[in-house]
Write an enzyme that holds these catalytic residues in place. Sequence first.
Site, short mmCIF file in Angstrom:
data_model
loop_
_atom_site.label_atom_id
_atom_site.label_comp_id
_atom_site.label_asym_id
_atom_site.label_seq_id
_atom_site.Cartn_x
_atom_site.Cartn_y
_atom_site.Cartn_z
N GLY A 155 -1.78 1.33 -1.72
CA GLY A 155 -2.46 2.14 -2.77
C GLY A 155 -2.28 3.49 -2.07
O GLY A 155 -1.52 4.24 -2.30
N GLN A 310 -40.42 24.02 -10.33
CA GLN A 310 -39.64 24.43 -9.35
C GLN A 310 -38.18 23.68 -9.04
O GLN A 310 -37.41 23.95 -8.77
CB GLN A 310 -40.25 24.87 -8.37
N GLY A 376 -36.24 7.63 -15.07
CA GLY A 376 -36.19 6.32 -15.57
C GLY A 376 -35.20 6.45 -16.86
O GLY A 376 -34.29 5.47 -16.90
N GLU A 399 -5.31 8.66 -7.45
CA GLU A 399 -4.46 9.89 -7.09
C GLU A 399 -4.90 10.26 -5.49
O GLU A 399 -4.48 11.58 -5.29
CB GLU A 399 -4.65 10.95 -7.98
N GLY A 400 -5.09 9.55 -4.68
CA GLY A 400 -5.36 9.67 -3.33
C GLY A 400 -6.96 9.91 -2.87
O GLY A 400 -7.50 10.59 -3.59
N THR A 401 -7.53 9.07 -1.95
CA THR A 401 -8.49 9.08 -1.73
C THR A 401 -9.37 10.52 -1.28
O THR A 401 -8.26 11.18 -0.76
CB THR A 401 -9.31 8.00 -0.57
N GLU A 403 -10.59 11.13 1.48
CA GLU A 403 -10.07 11.07 2.73
C GLU A 403 -8.44 11.61 3.19
O GLU A 403 -8.21 12.24 4.01
CB GLU A 403 -10.17 9.71 3.67
#
Length: 414
Positions: A155, A310, A376, A399-401, A403
């Site tokens: 992969g 806020q 919820g 398409e590439g992690t 990392e």
Amino acid sequence: MDFVELLFLCKRIKKASLLALTGRVMDFTQTDEQEMIRELVRDFAETVLSPTVEARDENQTAPSEEWLQFLEYGLQGVTVPEEYGGSPIDDVSESIIIEELARVDPSFAVMYCVHVGLCCKTIALHGNDEQKERYLPRLAEGEVGAYSLSEAGAGTDAAAMTCKAKLSDDGTHYILNGEKMWVTNGTQAKIIVLFAKDVDHPEYGVKKHGGTTAFIVESSFEGFSVGKKEDKLGIRSSDTCTLILQDCKVPVENVIKQVGKGFPIAMNALDNSRIGIAAQALGISQGAFESALKYAHEREAFGKPIAHHQMIMAYLSDMATRIDASRLLVYKASWAKQQHYENGGPRHSKEASMAKLYAGDTAMWVSERAIQVLGGYGYTKEFPVERFFRDAKITQIYEGTQEVQRIVIARALL
């Protein structure tokens, strides 16, 4: 708008966008033509995709009927040259199309991204004249395209593929054997750009990617079959499956460029497709944000709409800021890609990886915050933020992690 009008529009887009993109002045205003493209795709997404997206996600049904309706818009050939029946547009406009599709249906967006980016674009860039004449008109007319690089043990480490190709005794075709995994559009595609290793190549077994060759495989070829369809967390309306090659016969004329020269083709294709995935992530972020913003205006707590509390205001402002930053990175990478191919500019690997890295992380962050805004209700299938959250995760993987993107960026810097 019919196809002839759209084709004329695409020609105007290309001319106008090149003028805008090649100037030295930083102009963030989109052209009128790009806005028209956005409106056209948004209309399709909201009128055609939106009514069926939840059911298709639930049932893991591929958008076959929706694809046929999409063909009426004439956008399936935007990466195909005019002489082969396409209607080419600038790269920013291509990202806008993917972004607007993903804003409603990320599954359809990735189906489109693979078709125009990984399949059509690869053949248009690297195929010979005969291959272009044979396959690009079919793809431009709407036959679904796919791209097959990954395997069970290959992969992220794509060079580790084990799918083998061997020239037949009579030299007329290659015999392919092996299994390819994670193939988007695999059950629908008629034309697949597929990678295997030529076992007779002198570099096979010597270099890790030695012998890697790109082939154009048709689903009708002898020995080709579709295997297991994956049961996925997200993008469930996009079919992802295994392809089985059992003595699959591929004519020698279907080798793209040259035997053993497939790995650079694969890496080039990933540079391009990472921008498409970044645009998909951007669309997911935008869709989740709009759902949260609408809900925050309507839901009241402690005597006023929660949009005026806020903490919710902080969430919404941070979401909007990150989305805008993602959009700038995606459009910059799209611009860099166009400069590379049309004006001889440098490779756009760094820009593509930066866009995918940031936009993918933003999609996860924004969709998670959107669920928090809805509370919820956000955890139920009653609202689309639950689906956007599941769809977002894959943008950090395929398409590439993330990392891998950091490695690509660091190498470019160093």
